[in-house]
Design an enzyme around this catalytic site. Structure first.
Site, mmCIF file in Angstrom:
data_model
loop_
_atom_site.group_PDB
_atom_site.id
_atom_site.type_symbol
_atom_site.label_atom_id
_atom_site.label_comp_id
_atom_site.label_asym_id
_atom_site.label_seq_id
_atom_site.Cartn_x
_atom_site.Cartn_y
_atom_site.Cartn_z
ATOM 1 N N ASP A 1 -68.738 -45.878 -2.672
ATOM 2 C CA ASP A 1 -68.559 -47.133 -2.450
ATOM 3 C C ASP A 1 -69.260 -47.882 -3.707
ATOM 4 O O ASP A 1 -70.242 -48.167 -3.806
ATOM 5 C CB ASP A 1 -69.264 -47.825 -1.110
ATOM 6 C CG ASP A 1 -68.307 -47.225 -0.017
ATOM 7 O OD1 ASP A 1 -67.096 -47.501 -0.003
ATOM 8 O OD2 ASP A 1 -68.939 -46.352 0.896
ATOM 9 N N MET B 1 -64.843 -52.183 -4.670
ATOM 10 C CA MET B 1 -64.980 -53.349 -3.984
ATOM 11 C C MET B 1 -65.491 -54.414 -5.074
ATOM 12 O O MET B 1 -66.726 -54.532 -5.122
ATOM 13 C CB MET B 1 -65.915 -53.309 -2.801
ATOM 14 C CG MET B 1 -65.123 -52.365 -1.499
ATOM 15 S SD MET B 1 -66.235 -51.989 -0.173
ATOM 16 C CE MET B 1 -66.980 -50.375 -1.297
ATOM 17 N N MET C 1 -69.706 -51.593 -5.317
ATOM 18 C CA MET C 1 -69.629 -52.960 -4.850
ATOM 19 C C MET C 1 -70.463 -53.611 -5.883
ATOM 20 O O MET C 1 -71.479 -53.344 -6.348
ATOM 21 C CB MET C 1 -70.692 -53.054 -3.495
ATOM 22 C CG MET C 1 -69.971 -52.145 -2.387
ATOM 23 S SD MET C 1 -70.815 -52.466 -0.808
ATOM 24 C CE MET C 1 -70.279 -51.333 0.080
ATOM 25 N N HIS D 1 -63.956 -46.102 -4.119
ATOM 26 C CA HIS D 1 -63.636 -47.508 -3.515
ATOM 27 C C HIS D 1 -64.055 -48.471 -4.093
ATOM 28 O O HIS D 1 -65.498 -48.773 -3.956
ATOM 29 C CB HIS D 1 -64.052 -47.245 -1.840
ATOM 30 C CG HIS D 1 -63.690 -48.418 -1.212
ATOM 31 N ND1 HIS D 1 -64.170 -48.572 0.022
ATOM 32 C CD2 HIS D 1 -63.106 -49.350 -1.458
ATOM 33 C CE1 HIS D 1 -63.851 -49.673 0.571
ATOM 34 N NE2 HIS D 1 -62.987 -50.136 -0.355
ATOM 35 N N HIS E 1 -66.837 -39.978 -0.856
ATOM 36 C CA HIS E 1 -66.546 -41.337 -0.870
ATOM 37 C C HIS E 1 -67.372 -42.001 -1.514
ATOM 38 O O HIS E 1 -68.726 -41.925 -1.082
ATOM 39 C CB HIS E 1 -66.088 -41.935 0.578
ATOM 40 C CG HIS E 1 -65.681 -43.269 0.627
ATOM 41 N ND1 HIS E 1 -64.297 -43.512 0.254
ATOM 42 C CD2 HIS E 1 -66.254 -44.468 0.796
ATOM 43 C CE1 HIS E 1 -63.911 -44.833 0.675
ATOM 44 N NE2 HIS E 1 -65.256 -45.508 0.944
ATOM 45 N N SER F 1 -69.329 -41.107 3.026
ATOM 46 C CA SER F 1 -69.689 -42.233 1.932
ATOM 47 C C SER F 1 -71.178 -41.804 1.691
ATOM 48 O O SER F 1 -72.103 -42.056 2.279
ATOM 49 C CB SER F 1 -69.588 -43.412 2.673
ATOM 50 O OG SER F 1 -70.329 -44.399 1.988
ATOM 51 N N ASP G 1 -61.627 -46.719 6.973
ATOM 52 C CA ASP G 1 -63.052 -46.868 6.623
ATOM 53 C C ASP G 1 -63.927 -47.954 7.171
ATOM 54 O O ASP G 1 -63.571 -49.130 7.518
ATOM 55 C CB ASP G 1 -62.974 -47.207 5.071
ATOM 56 C CG ASP G 1 -64.548 -47.281 4.416
ATOM 57 O OD1 ASP G 1 -65.305 -46.973 4.992
ATOM 58 O OD2 ASP G 1 -64.420 -47.515 3.277
ATOM 59 N N MET H 1 -59.306 -50.944 5.955
ATOM 60 C CA MET H 1 -60.555 -51.292 6.139
ATOM 61 C C MET H 1 -60.623 -51.675 7.664
ATOM 62 O O MET H 1 -59.912 -52.294 8.154
ATOM 63 C CB MET H 1 -61.090 -52.365 5.466
ATOM 64 C CG MET H 1 -61.227 -52.136 4.087
ATOM 65 S SD MET H 1 -62.375 -50.958 3.572
ATOM 66 C CE MET H 1 -64.034 -51.166 4.369
HETATM 67 C C1 DX5 Z 1 -68.158 -50.461 3.821
HETATM 68 C C2 DX5 Z 1 -68.015 -49.217 2.894
HETATM 69 C C3 DX5 Z 1 -67.826 -48.181 3.824
HETATM 70 C C4 DX5 Z 1 -69.127 -47.870 4.385
HETATM 71 C C5 DX5 Z 1 -68.869 -46.799 5.662
HETATM 72 O O1 DX5 Z 1 -68.026 -51.717 2.829
HETATM 73 O O2 DX5 Z 1 -66.683 -49.131 2.210
HETATM 74 O O3 DX5 Z 1 -67.251 -46.781 3.268
HETATM 75 O O4 DX5 Z 1 -70.029 -47.387 3.727
HETATM 76 O O5 DX5 Z 1 -69.922 -46.666 6.538
HETATM 77 P P1 DX5 Z 1 -69.849 -46.325 8.100
HETATM 78 O O6 DX5 Z 1 -69.088 -45.033 8.141
HETATM 79 O O7 DX5 Z 1 -71.533 -46.278 8.299
HETATM 80 O O8 DX5 Z 1 -69.335 -47.664 8.497
HETATM 81 ZN ZN ZN Z 2 -65.551 -47.510 1.458
#
Ligand code: DX5
Ligand code: ZN
Length: 235
Positions: A37, A70, A39, A68, A35, A10, A181, A143
């Site tokens: 993320d 969110m 948000m 991903h 990956h 990520s 994840d 998750m």
């Molecule tokens: C959390 C994200 C993850 C996160 C993973 O909301 O979707 O992808 O960045 O980070 P680690 O591997 O540090 O838990």
């Molecule tokens: Zn993620």
């Protein structure tokens, strides 16, 4: 579902001032996906990357992008992301109105754009939520932390949800990828989810927080392969 394990670092945990360098490190280390993320500060209490970032990332790497989302109202924003043809786009079931057919609509939109579709479940949503869609999903994302931040601790028992997704998929005669994840590394959490059937492992801090990031990717691949092999031996 028990395919060759793939690591999806990520990039939320990468060095944003040296992003291209960090991408090259994971490419050379044998990562399977990047990956991303996304948000929105609404669906989750954090604000991160958006469309311009995905657009630029797609230009500098051959690794498949695993986006991903969110975000609230993914149906509104999906076209903007799909324009840049990420390999995989995952939406959260909780962000869509199931009774209005929105989950189906999101999956169809992703497929119509020529991308692979994933459906993500927060820790509180039962694995059974994927059952009506399992035949058209390319990936299910379980998750193992509450989404929003990297560096959180793996929620024990998430492996049971992976096992349930495997059951649902087998019953339907399909074999989507199963991604987990949150809180993974070369650790017991990775062992547990891989033994249960996960094959795509997201890792933020375990990879980018390591001194030797390539070694961190290798160690995760090794851990995951060993866990899968131990299940096969027992079977
Ligand atoms: C959390 C994200 C993850 C996160 C993973 O909301 O979707 O992808 O960045 O980070 P680690 O591997 O540090 O838990
Ligand atoms: Zn993620």
């Amino acid at each position: 579902m028990f395919t060759q394990p793939r690591i999806a670092p990520s990039i939320l945990s990468a060095d944003f001032m040296n992003m291209e360098r960090d991408i090259r490190v994971i490419e050379e280390a044998g990562a399977g996906f990047v990956h991303v993320d996304v948000m929105d500060g609404h669906f989750v209490p954090n604000l991160t990357l958006g469309v311009p970032f995905v657009k630029q990332l797609a230009r500098i790497t051959e690794l498949p992008l695993d986006v991903h989302l969110m975000i609230s109202n993914p149906l509104e924003q999906l076209p903007w992301f799909l324009e840049h043809k990420p390999f995989m786009v995952t939406v959260h079931a909780e962000a869509l109105d199931e009774s209005a057919g929105e989950i189906d609509r999101a999956i169809d939109m992703i497929h119509e754009a020529g991308c692979k579709a994933g459906l993500a479940l927060k820790p509180d949503l039962s694995a059974d939520a994927v059952a009506p869609y399992i035949e058209k999903l390319d990936m299910v994302l379980v998750m193992s932390v509450y989404p929003g931040f990297s560096g959180q601790k793996y929620i024990e028992g998430s492996q049971d949800k992976v096992a349930r997704v495997v059951e649902i998929a087998r019953a339907a005669g399909v074999a989507p990828l199963i991604q987990v994840d949150g809180g993974l590394g070369a650790n017991d959490a990775t062992r547990a989810v891989c033994a249960a059937g996960a094959d795509v492992l997201v890792a933020g801090s375990a990879v980018f927080g390591a001194e030797d990031r390539a070694q961190a990717v290798h160690a995760m691949i090794e851990t995951a392969c060993a866990a899968q092999a131990s299940v096969r031996k027992d079977a």
